[in-house]
Scaffold this motif. Structure first.
Motif, PDB file in Angstrom:
ATOM      1  N   GLU A 504     -14.577  30.482  70.882  1.00 40.04           N
ATOM      2  CA  GLU A 504     -13.622  30.074  71.912  1.00 40.04           C
ATOM      3  C   GLU A 504     -12.906  31.258  72.537  1.00 40.04           C
ATOM      4  O   GLU A 504     -12.461  31.195  73.678  1.00 40.04           O
ATOM      5  N   GLY A 505     -12.765  32.345  71.833  1.00 39.87           N
ATOM      6  CA  GLY A 505     -11.988  33.464  72.342  1.00 39.87           C
ATOM      7  C   GLY A 505     -12.831  34.619  72.853  1.00 39.87           C
ATOM      8  O   GLY A 505     -12.326  35.734  72.998  1.00 39.87           O
ATOM      9  N   ILE A 506     -14.128  34.433  73.154  1.00 42.88           N
ATOM     10  CA  ILE A 506     -14.990  35.528  73.586  1.00 42.88           C
ATOM     11  C   ILE A 506     -14.822  35.763  75.081  1.00 42.88           C
ATOM     12  O   ILE A 506     -14.822  34.818  75.887  1.00 42.88           O
ATOM     13  N   VAL A 507     -14.708  37.058  75.463  1.00 45.34           N
ATOM     14  CA  VAL A 507     -14.629  37.485  76.862  1.00 45.34           C
ATOM     15  C   VAL A 507     -15.832  38.387  77.125  1.00 45.34           C
ATOM     16  O   VAL A 507     -16.147  39.279  76.307  1.00 45.34           O
ATOM     17  N   TYR A 508     -16.540  38.181  78.299  1.00 46.36           N
ATOM     18  CA  TYR A 508     -17.762  38.915  78.611  1.00 46.36           C
ATOM     19  C   TYR A 508     -17.485  39.963  79.697  1.00 46.36           C
ATOM     20  O   TYR A 508     -16.669  39.766  80.599  1.00 46.36           O
ATOM     21  N   GLU A 509     -18.243  41.069  79.613  1.00 48.50           N
ATOM     22  CA  GLU A 509     -18.092  42.151  80.584  1.00 48.50           C
ATOM     23  C   GLU A 509     -19.449  42.809  80.797  1.00 48.50           C
ATOM     24  O   GLU A 509     -20.222  42.982  79.839  1.00 48.50           O
ATOM     25  N   LEU A 510     -19.752  43.202  82.042  1.00 48.41           N
ATOM     26  CA  LEU A 510     -21.036  43.818  82.409  1.00 48.41           C
ATOM     27  C   LEU A 510     -20.762  45.234  82.891  1.00 48.41           C
ATOM     28  O   LEU A 510     -19.869  45.465  83.717  1.00 48.41           O
ATOM     29  N   SER A 511     -21.523  46.230  82.389  1.00 47.65           N
ATOM     30  CA  SER A 511     -21.335  47.621  82.788  1.00 47.65           C
ATOM     31  C   SER A 511     -22.691  48.307  82.849  1.00 47.65           C
ATOM     32  O   SER A 511     -23.701  47.773  82.397  1.00 47.65           O
TER      33      SER A 511
END
Length: 1834
Positions: A504-511
């Protein structure tokens, strides 16, 4: 030496006697008895002959009678010329000579002396075995020590060396051979050996039937081997042997008839083994039956383990194996063997192991350490059986393997412990609760009884997980033109933790590179295309620009603040058709002949479309009509077959095609210019096919014979005709190539050839040229100009001595090439003496009568004139003559006719007898002698004896008369052979005689009987009447007579049957009783023997099998009268347990022997009816109802044959006794079940420390209730271990030794409580943990002194790189470990987690900047690093190795393909000669990619080869295929010959592309000029070729306003010598504006005019000469001294006046040179001499006119300066000579600045100095390498 002194004495005597007379020279050293080794190398000087001459005259030496040695006649050195071999020649005898030189030249005296050279032996020949290889047969009972081979002989040609030694060669295949046999020496010398082979160990045919190994013979240096084979013969001397297992185990309830085991025995004699039968000798309680043939041991009745005397011991049976001899078993020591068979009867199992409860439950945290037992689990398992029946295993039905159960095996009773086997994870839903099933299953029983219990384990949560991706790496695909917002993919991670720490607390980021082109929803993980202005085009997504994006995708829990995980994401673009095709070049050019049907080379247009999905199709769209066809798929253009060729347009010879290339959406066009060449399609034609001409044979050379003419319908060069002779002239004629006139070329000769048929060819000048042919026949007219001649000049004839007068004996043969008629030649006898020889070979003087013996007639016939007398003359030489009667002048020739008068042969040969009768045995080998046949003749020897006509079976030696067989003779095919002998004598005429020979072939027994079948089978009913026929065997023998008569017999086990010896009928033998129960199958052999004598008799045999059929002739018989069994009262009823088996045997087979059982009586049936039942087929008795303890049951069982329907039956009694059972096991009462762990202080754990007292109770009474205590170790009950002891009576548990917690913190003990009951004991197990309380006395320690990790470059900071782990043996707070960076990590590239040792990246790494990092990590119990410098200092100064609390961490940065390839230059220039070969290197074009391995690997390719014709500024297009190739190391090479591109140039597009994705490219252009030698400039520098010259090249190019393109660089080579310190460099100059090659002369002119600007660069780079490479060497003009003197005088006078004026005017400008210049001048002169030799090629012609006005000037003057010091300086000269030499002393003179201080002398000026540009010397200039001696023009 005695001989030598004799010669000396003779010499002294002669001197005394003769005084001053020349005396013989004598030897002082004559090499007599010289000893030489046979290994002396050829060419060795072995001796020096020495001698003296009494008068002191010079002497010479010589050798006579040998080719082994040679001698130097002057020095006397004797040299070995040929190899020595003592075995061929042990001593060499020859003469040595000494010769003086008489000064008066009257006579040289020679003294010869015999010498003997002894050849010494060397060990150079290996020993050789005689009579080898060896084969021997030995009986297996041969006694040890017996000699089995007595003829081992070895010979060695050498006489030196050790005594010969013979022995066995060890072999891996026959390792025991050398131990079994021994070579015993009888006699041994250096060259002879005699020995025998002796048996060392007993032989056993059963173990090994033969031995094969090697014997060696050694003489100390050399050795040889030979093969020996020893065959072991079998002897019938071994008793039967048992094989296989002789022990077995059976359950007590095994059914009657159960197979216990199969006893196997065989005859130990393997060659001819006998049959073996088996017999039970002892059979306790008659429990078993043994089949005598098959060896099957089966139960005869139900087993009763308790009935044994010792139930715990196995049952032993005695079995005898006996050989069958003559059909009956024979018991003896050699024919029988006894063995013991052991049968173990096992107890019956009837109770499963049972748990104390059915269900258990326990709670544990997920962080529970591995190996910890589950708390509060009171689990006990008990099996009330005894022995192996009470042994059970414990296991878990745990698929995850998270827990293990202890103990795994137990006996009777056990306390069960569950331990954690793997880490637990609350976040795994499957692990929050475990429901385990503990299974207790018997181990050794069948069936295995078991029971189960369930355990509920609840897990308590701990937060300990980072987000996890399901796959790694991820990949997705999206169209390159996808609009913004298009979904690419969804990548989500999961976190096994709960709530915000979980998914529930996962945040995604693309680099990553290109991440800005995509968007990701930070909560859902949906990745879409980012907004961009130009989709499908840069800088947006574009497949052609970039196909793949490698990005980093990060997931972080705790709403982006917690743990994170990074994975790779590859987004690949799919291609869209958004680019048009592009032709490689806009215009293609080709040429083709007008009648050609294809292009050579192929014509192909190519268009390229950077869209990978495009399919390009080609078509011709203009003109409307044309004769060509294009392949739509590959663009190859060809001529249409239906056109028959290519016809150019009327107004042009070119056809221009427009080709369209389309990919279905976009189009492109190009033009193809095709030049149609005219074809030479008309051949020359002569006026006529044949010409004739006559010529006299004496016609002079050059005389015209005839003229031929041909015409050609072609025009221009194709119609130009040349004539030539193809064949037939034979160099006698020649033809004018232009006019076709044939003339005489060489002297003709009618007699050699009178007719010439000459083929003349007319060839046009077309390409290819065509020809026409005509034939000119030239007749040579004869002229009589040659005399006749006899052929041969001496002719021979024979005439019989009794020839009549007028007999013609010869026809003379003479030839004259000028005559055609035979009567043109007239023969007669020449006026010379007739020679004669008698029969003895003596010449007979002419008595005047021999002329009249023969007459020569005019036609050449020679006839007898009178009666011949052979006694007076046997051979007469008659002179003859021939005359040409038609010749204008007299032409004659003489010859000889040798006439042999032959004696008359009157008697024919005679054989010793007119006919012969011989005999020969059939099948004799080829070459067998039949006999010798001779004939005699009274007058002449026998010439030969032959077989006429030839016979295929015999051949004869025509000289000796020996007749031998030519092939094998078969009596069955041929009984007799006839042939005729013919004898020829050697007389004239030759006479012959014949004799007949009849050969009788004697029959031999060479055929063996052959049976009509390979084996026979038959059946017979048992008890058949004797004499009954069973079967008939038949055999045939192909021999004739008695050899073909066959007799029959039987061998093997044939006592029951007999065979008729004539008919082969086999029948039952008289008196034989065929009983199937005795023998069921008879195996024997039928033997067929012919009727030949015993010594040559032949025998054959085949197997015969007779099967005996059964009848019912036996009643069943019980194996025992009374059966007994003992059972327990708790005997199992469902399913019923077998009690025992009754067994009745019926010897019949099939239905006759099938027995059925039933119970007919029971004494207790009244009280207990139907308690037991019997299986009617097996005889097994089962319980039907419960039984009473301490009771005996009596039963009667009856057995009936024929499956119960027979009339024969048998009865037996069965007694069954029932016993009571002991039922209770001990129960632990102290420590209490809840108290599973006992703690003792670590410092109190001393020896004999009382830990606790164990107590258990048993409900049984007496011995059954008395409990003993033990420790269970390795499934054994023991009273003590290495650490603890347990009193078996009191239960006191004590320590035995000091316990160290750091060595082991806790101990798991299995306590056993065992009762002492009977018949079985029960035991209970309990697991007890003894723990030692901890003291803080240990420091953390790393498991390894170094840790290696790796990380990919370009990843975002924060990723986990690895973990270091240190162990502290203490526990609790004392065991907590903290990690600190002690040294390194100055860049702050890493963060080390202080508590967990996790190493994270703090930066994004770039491998190309730094590929490896190293830092030191320190493990401590202190969370704060104190006194770090002191700790580091102590670690560095440690002398005991590395501190275990310190580890060195090395992190390697892994490469990614993040660098583009780059060429060193974007443009390269090169030149290559037009004569270059294929694959000749042009230059190296190298690109670099700093990435590693595959990421940095590049592929090179030539993308385009744009051709610029000579003088053209626009490309003619790209040549396909390219004339150039490029290797994968960047070397550009030619792919075709360059001659067709001479003076042209290419601009090549070179691409270097990465092998690894994304396949980036680097591009460069290479300008290549195709040149010849005239365009090259040759520069020589006094430096090695490795020295860079780019500086001088650029400076010269700037000066010349040209681009200088370097070519070959090679070390200077002169006079076949290479000078590596000098280098020759070729360049060519190019106009930088037009890129056209500039003339060499113009470039050199410009460079030479700027010498003063270039001298510094010349000096820096050591430029010695700069000339045209094509210039040729010129020799200096000849020097006229008189003219030079006159010119010098005029120059001196003129110079004197000019000097005075110049000095006065310029005195103030003179500068006195420093003294050092004088010394450097000498160096410069030496250097100049080198350069004069180098620069011998004249300057360009433009200098010539400027040099002439100054040739008469004096180039040297003396200058005085400052009136204090006299300085001698060369006079200034005109700058015309600026390109010759220069000096630093004249730099200030402006235009004269380039003049040299060392100007030419007047003589040099007069000669005319020749040279070219080179650098001026200076004090700083290093001296050049040594100049090649005598170096001339380069």
């Amino acid at each position: 030496m005695e001989t030598r002194w004799n010669y000396v004495i003779v010499w002294v005597a002669l001197c005394f006697t003769l005084g001053s007379t020349n005396m013989l020279p004598v030897f002082t050293q004559d090499m007599n008895n010289l000893a030489l080794s046979e290994s002396t190398p050829v060419g060795t000087i072995v001796y020096r002959l020495q001698g003296v001459d009494p008068e002191g005259l010079p002497v010479k030496y010589g050798l006579v009678g040998t080719d082994k040695f040679s001698v130097n006649p002057e020095t006397g050195d004797v040299t070995l010329e040929r190899p020595l071999d003592r075995e061929v020649e042990a001593a060499i005898r020859f003469l040595v000579s000494i010769e003086d030189e008489d000064p008066n030249k009257v006579q040289n005296l020679v003294q010869s002396q015999p010498v003997n050279v002894i050849v010494l032996d060397e060990n150079d020949n290996p020993p050789v075995f005689k009579n080898s290889p060896y084969e021997v047969s030995v009986a297996e009972d041969e006694v040890v020590g017996a000699t089995i081979l007595s003829n081992i002989e070895v010979e060695d040609k050498d006489s030196v060396g050790d005594n010969l030694e013979v022995g066995c060669v060890p072999s891996e295949q026959w390792p025991e051979a050398c131990e079994t046999f021994e070579v015993v020496t009888i006699n041994s010398t250096a060259n002879q050996y005699t020995g025998v082979l002796v048996l060392k160990k007993p032989l056993d045919y059963n173990e090994r039937q033969f031995y094969q190994y090697q014997l060696y013979a050694d003489d100390g240096s050399l050795n040889s081997t030979t093969h020996i084979e020893i065959k072991v013969l079998d002897v019938q001397n071994s008793a039967p042997v048992f094989s296989g297992a002789l022990s077995a185990a059976l359950l007590e309830d095994a059914p009657v008839g159960t197979l216990a085991l199969t006893v196997r025995a065989r005859d130990a004699d393997k060659a001819q083994p006998r049959d073996v039968v088996l017999q039970l000798v002892t059979n306790p309680l008659d429990f078993f039956l043994l089949d005598s043939k098959t060896g099957e041991l089966r139960t005869a009745k139900p087993l009763d383990r308790e009935a044994l005397a010792d139930p715990s011991s196995p049952l032993n049976l005695t079995v005898r194996a006996t050989e069958v001899v003559n059909g009956s078993p024979l018991i003896s020591d050699l024919t029988s063997t006894v063995a013991t068979v052991t049968i173990t009867i096992k107890d019956v199992n009837d109770e499963p192991p049972r748990f104390n409860r059915r269900e258990y439950s326990v709670d544990i945290p997920e962080s529970l350490p591995i190996g910890t037992p589950l708390p509060n689990l009171d689990m006990v398992v008990t099996d009330t059986d005894v022995g192996l029946n009470s042994v059970f295993t414990l296991r878990l039905s745990d698929e995850l393997g998270a827990f293990i159960v202890e103990p795994s095996t137990a006996t009777g009773s056990a306390s069960v412990t569950l331990r954690l086997n793997s880490s637990l994870d609350y976040e795994d839903p499957n692990q929050r609760k475990f429901i385990l099933e503990v299974i207790a299953e018997e181990l050794h029983t069948s069936p295995r009884l078991s029971s189960k219990a369930s355990v509920l384990i609840s897990l308590l949560d701990v937060n300990d997980n980072a987000p996890q991706f399901s796959d790694e790496p991820y990949s997705a695909r999206v169209a390159e033109a996808a609009p913004a917002g298009t979904r690419v993919t969804t990548v989500r991670a999961t976190d096994r933790d709960t709530n915000r720490f979980g998914t529930e607390g996962i945040v995604y980021e693309l680099s990553g590179n290109g991440a800005e082109l995509f968007r990701v929803d930070n909560r859902s993980g949906v990745i879409t295309v980012a907004p961009c202005e130009t989709p499908g085009q840069p800088p947006c997504l574009d497949y052609e620009t970039r196909k793949d994006y490698f990005l980093q995708y990060k997931a972080t829990d705790d709403d982006g603040q917690g743990q994170m995980t990074v994975v790779s994401l590859q987004i690949s673009l799919t291609d869209s058709n958004d680019n048009p095709p592009v032709f490689v070049t806009s215009v293609y050019k080709a040429s083709i002949d007008e009648d050609a049907v294809k292009f050579e080379p192929e014509l192909q247009v190519q268009a390229r479309d950077i869209d990978a999905s495009s399919d390009i199709r080609y078509s011709i769209i203009e003109p409307a009509t044309h004769p060509f066809w294009i392949d739509p798929s590959n663009g190859k253009i060809s001529v249409r077959p239906d056109t028959g060729g290519v016809t150019p347009p009327k107004d042009s010879n070119k056809i221009i095609l427009t080709v369209l290339a389309t990919d279905g959406v976009h189009n492109a066009t190009c033009h193809v210019e095709i030049a149609v060449r005219d074809v030479n399609n008309h051949a020359p034609v002569f006026d006529t096919d044949k010409y004739d001409a006559d010529i006299s044979e004496d016609a002079p050379i050059g005389t015209e014979v005839a003229a031929v003419r041909a015409t050609d319908l072609d025009s221009g060069v194709n119609s130009e005709i040349k004539y030539s002779i193809q064949k037939g002239a034979l160099d006698a004629f020649s033809v004018d190539r232009d006019t076709g006139v044939l003339a005489v070329r060489s002297k003709l000769d009618y007699d050699k050839r009178n007719t010439y048929r000459i083929q003349i060819v007319a060839t046009d000048a077309g390409i290819p040229s065509l020809t026409g042919t005509t034939e000119l026949t030239v007749h040579v007219i004869n002229v009589n100009d040659k005399p006749p001649s006899f052929t041969p000049s001496t002719q021979r004839a024979d005439v019989s001595a009794d020839a009549a007068v007028g007999t013609a004996l010869a026809q003379l043969l003479a030839t004259d090439p000028d005559v055609t008629a035979a009567d043109s030649l007239r023969y007669d006898m020449a006026p010379r003496v007739v020679k004669a020889v008698d029969i003895n070979g003596k010449e007979v003087t002419d008595e005047g009568i021999f002329n009249s013996w023969f007459t020569v007639q005019p036609d050449g016939k020679v006839v007898v004139s009178q009666q011949l007398d052979r006694s007076r003359a046997a051979v007469i030489t008659l002179p003859v003559r021939v005359t040409d009667v038609e010749a204008p002048v007299l032409q004659q020739a003489e010859g000889e006719l040798i006439i042999t008068i032959v004696d008359v042969n009157r008697h024919a040969p005679v054989f010793s007898q007119p006919s012969y009768l011989e005999s020969i045995m059939e099948e004799q080998p080829v070459g067998t002698t039949l006999g010798t046949y001779t004939a005699t003749d009274k007058e002449t020897p026998i010439a030969s004896i032959v077989i006429q006509p030839p016979n295929p079976y015999f051949t004869i030696d025509n000289v000796t008369g020996v007749v031998k067989t030519a092939q094998r003779i078969d009596y069955e095919k041929l009984h007799s052979i006839n042939f005729t002998l013919v004898a020829y004598d050697s007389g004239v005429p030759q006479l012959s005689t014949t004799a007949g020979v009849t050969v009788t072939v004697i029959n031999a027994n060479d055929e063996e009987p052959r049976f009509t079948a390979s084996g026979y089978n038959a059946t017979v009913v048992e008890h058949t009447t004797p004499g009954t026929e069973v079967l008939t065997v038949t055999a045939v023998d192909l021999d004739e007579g008695e050899y073909g008569e066959v007799r029959y017999s039987l061998s093997g086990d044939a006592s029951l049957f007999t065979i008729d010896p004539v008919s082969g009928v086999i029948s039952v033998a008289p008196g034989a009783d065929v009983d199937r129960e005795v023998i069921s199958d008879v195996y024997m052999r039928a033997v067929a023997t012919d009727n030949a004598p015993a010594r040559i008799r032949r025998t054959t045999s085949v197997p015969v099998h007779i099967k005996i059929l059964d009848i019912n002739d036996h009643a069943p018989v019980f194996t025992q009268k009374v059966y007994k069994a003992t059972i327990a009262e708790n005997l199992q009823l469902n399913p019923p347990a077998a009690i025992l088996q009754v067994l009745a045997e019926d010897k019949d087979e099939g239905i006759n022997g099938k027995v059925r059982y039933r119970i007919v009586e029971s004494k207790l049936d009244i009280l207990f009816p139907g308690v037991f039942s019997v299986d009617p087929s097996t005889g097994i008795i089962y319980p039907s109802k419960p039984v009473l303890g301490n009771t005996t049951y009596h039963l009667t069982v009856i057995a009936t044959d024929e499956d119960g329907a027979g009339t024969d039956s048998e009865m037996a009694r069965v007694d069954i006794t029932v016993l009571s059972v002991n039922r209770h096991s001990p129960v632990f009462v102290h420590p209490s079940p809840e108290e599973r762990q006992l703690e003792i202080p670590e410092n109190a754990a001393q020896a004999d420390y009382l830990i606790t007292t164990i107590k258990a109770t048993d409900e049984d009474s007496g011995e059954n209730g008395r409990v003993s205590y033990y420790l269970k170790v390795d499934n054994q009950n023991v009273g003590e271990t290495a650490e603890f002891s347990l009193d078996k009576d009191t239960g006191e548990l004590r320590t035995k030794t000091f316990l160290d917690r750091e060595h082991k913190s806790e101990y798991q003990l299995v306590i056993v409580a065992v009762d002492n009951g009977t018949p079985a004991q029960f035991e209970t197990l309990r697991l007890l943990t003894v723990a030692l309380a901890d003291d803080d006395d240990n420091a953390p320690r790393f498991s390894a002194p170094k840790h290696m990790f790796s990380v990919r470059e370009n990843l975002q900071p924060g990723i986990i790189i690895g973990t270091v782990k240190a162990i502290d043996k203490d526990s609790g707070d004392n065991g907590k470990v903290y990690y600190h960076v002690l040294e390194g990590n100055q860049e702050g590239a890493f963060i080390v987690d202080r508590t967990q040792g996790i190493i994270r990246a703090n930066i994004s790494f770039d491998r190309e900047k730094q590929s490896e990092y190293t830092f030191t990590v320190y493990a401590s119990n202190n969370p704060i690093l104190e006194h770090g410098a002191a700790i580091l200092n102590s670690v560095d100064n440690s002398t005991e190795g590395q501190e275990p609390s310190v580890t060195v961490v090395t992190v390697r940065v892994l490469d990614e393909n993040d660098n583009e390839p780059r060429f060193h230059h974007t443009v390269y220039y090169a030149g290559i000669k037009h004569t270059a070969r294929i694959n000749e290197p042009v230059l190296s074009v190298v690109a670099e990619d700093p990435d590693l391995d595959e990421n940095g690997t590049l592929i090179y390719m030539v993308a385009a080869s744009n051709l610029y014709k000579f003088g053209a500024e626009v490309s003619s297009g790209s040549v396909v295929p390219s004339p150039f190739n490029i290797s994968q190391d960047g070397v550009l090479m030619t792919a075709h010959y360059m001659s067709e591109y001479n003076q042209d140039r290419f601009v090549l597009d070179i691409i270097a592309q990465e092998v690894a994705p994304p396949h980036r490219q680097a591009k460069a252009q290479v300008y290549v000029w195709i040149i010849d030698r005239s365009a090259l400039i040759r520069m020589v520098v006094s430096r090695s070729c490795s020295t860079a010259v780019a500086g001088v090249q650029a400076r010269l190019g700037t000066t010349a306003h040209a681009l200088l393109v370097p070519g070959t660089r090679v070390p200077l080579v002169h006079a076949d010598r290479r000078y590596d310190d000098w280098c020759e460099i070729h360049l060519h100059a190019v106009d930088p504006a037009t890129y056209q090659v500039l003339p060499v002369e113009k470039v050199l002119e410009t460079i030479d005019s700027k010498y003063d600007e270039l001298k510094d660069i010349y000096q820096e780079y050591g430029v010695e000469t700069l000339i045209a490479a094509s210039a040729t060497s010129k020799a200096p003009d000849s020097f006229d001294p008189a003219l030079a003197a006159l010119i010098a005088l005029l120059i001196v006078l003129f110079t004197g006046i000019v000097t005075f004026i110049v000095v006065c005017a310029c005195l103030k400008h003179w500068v006195i040179p420093p003294p050092s210049m004088q010394s450097s001048k000498g160096d410069s002169l030496a250097r100049r001499r080198i350069l004069e030799e180098l620069s011998t090629t004249e300057n360009p012609l433009w200098l010539e006119t400027k040099l002439r006005p100054y040739e008469e000037q004096e180039l040297t003057m003396n200058v005085f300066g400052d009136q204090e010091q006299q300085i001698v300086e060369p006079a200034p000269t005109d700058n015309t000579y600026a390109t010759i030499q220069g000096s630093r002393t004249t730099e200030r003179f402006g235009d004269y600045a380039t003049l040299a201080g060392d100007s030419p002398t007047p003589a040099e000026a007069a000669l005319g100095f020749q040279g070219s540009t080179f650098k001026p010397p200076s004090p700083d200039t290093p001296e050049p390498p040594p100049r090649p001696s005598g170096l001339g023009a380069l």
